[in-house]
Scaffold this motif. Structure first.
Motif, short mmCIF file in Angstrom:
data_model
loop_
_atom_site.label_atom_id
_atom_site.label_comp_id
_atom_site.label_asym_id
_atom_site.label_seq_id
_atom_site.Cartn_x
_atom_site.Cartn_y
_atom_site.Cartn_z
N THR A 58 -34.43 57.65 18.08
CA THR A 58 -34.55 57.09 16.82
C THR A 58 -34.51 57.98 15.58
OG1 THR A 58 -36.98 57.44 17.03
CG2 THR A 58 -36.47 55.34 18.16
N GLY A 59 -34.78 58.99 15.87
CA GLY A 59 -34.80 60.27 14.62
C GLY A 59 -36.10 60.08 13.91
N LEU A 60 -37.21 59.16 14.58
CA LEU A 60 -38.29 59.35 13.95
C LEU A 60 -39.31 60.27 14.79
CD1 LEU A 60 -38.72 55.28 13.69
CD2 LEU A 60 -38.55 57.12 11.85
N ASN A 61 -40.32 60.76 14.21
CA ASN A 61 -41.36 61.51 15.20
C ASN A 61 -42.47 60.76 15.94
OD1 ASN A 61 -40.22 64.09 14.17
ND2 ASN A 61 -41.32 63.88 12.35
N CYS A 62 -42.37 61.04 17.23
CA CYS A 62 -43.37 60.28 17.74
C CYS A 62 -44.72 60.86 17.79
CB CYS A 62 -43.22 60.37 19.42
SG CYS A 62 -43.54 61.97 20.09
N PRO A 63 -46.02 60.14 18.09
CA PRO A 63 -47.09 60.68 17.58
C PRO A 63 -47.56 62.01 18.38
CG PRO A 63 -47.39 58.69 18.48
CD PRO A 63 -45.96 58.99 18.72
N GLY A 64 -46.62 62.48 19.31
CA GLY A 64 -47.01 63.54 20.36
C GLY A 64 -45.86 64.77 19.62
N CYS A 65 -44.93 64.46 18.83
CA CYS A 65 -43.73 65.61 18.32
C CYS A 65 -44.73 66.68 17.85
CB CYS A 65 -43.06 64.81 17.31
SG CYS A 65 -41.76 64.00 18.09
N GLY A 66 -44.25 67.96 18.25
CA GLY A 66 -44.77 69.06 17.77
C GLY A 66 -46.01 69.70 18.60
N LEU A 102 -51.10 55.47 17.93
CA LEU A 102 -50.21 54.51 17.34
C LEU A 102 -50.04 54.39 15.85
CD1 LEU A 102 -50.06 51.55 19.75
CD2 LEU A 102 -48.46 53.35 19.63
N ILE A 103 -51.16 54.55 15.22
CA ILE A 103 -51.40 54.39 13.75
C ILE A 103 -50.80 55.88 13.18
CG2 ILE A 103 -53.32 54.57 12.02
CD1 ILE A 103 -54.89 52.38 13.45
N TRP A 104 -51.34 56.88 14.14
CA TRP A 104 -50.92 58.00 13.55
C TRP A 104 -49.27 58.27 13.69
CZ3 TRP A 104 -50.95 62.29 10.90
CH2 TRP A 104 -49.89 63.40 11.44
N GLY A 105 -48.63 57.64 14.61
CA GLY A 105 -47.37 57.96 14.76
C GLY A 105 -46.60 57.02 13.65
#
Length: 129
Positions: free
Chosen positions: A45-53, A118-121
């Protein structure tokens, strides 16, 4: 303390040691090669998931750079607290009863955590963090 509880404690200790060793070996592999397990959500997707990093945050924690760890993923503290709570709750229940897993009383906390995740994502992608 009865024999069954002692066996469970030994079993849990072995699993924890193996889990920690696997994590440290993965961290060593990432540090030496620069290659970590990619986030497929981000790749697609090119988006950061909530756990990225999280992997980068874990490496920062191993260097005792806690501020740097939180900069990698600002939701790190709630993730660590939730996972730690689940971890210790599950181990305690297993040692006491021999039942591995959570009881239905934990479902509310699970739902709250997933909603916050999910809100954080969404928020991290809107704000670009």
């Amino acid at each position: 303390m009865n024999n069954e509880i002692k066996k469970r404690i030994k079993r849990v200790t072995l699993w924890v040691v193996l889990f920690v060793l696997a994590g440290l070996l993965y961290a060593l592999f990432v540090r030496l090669t620069g290659f970590g397990y990619p986030c497929f959500f981000h790749l697609i997707t090119g988006l950061n998931c909530p756990g990225c990093g999280i992997t980068r945050a874990a490496l920062k924690i191993l260097q005792l750079d806690f501020v740097g760890a939180v900069k990698q993923n600002a939701f790190l503290v709630p993730i660590v607290l939730y996972v730690g709570w689940i971890f210790f709750y599950t181990i305690r229940r297993y040692i006491k009863t021999g039942v591995f897993g959570l009881d239905s009383g934990c479902r509310v906390a699970d739902v709250i955590f997933v909603v916050l995740l999910l809100i954080w994502g969404v928020v991290r992608n809107i704000l670009g963090i």
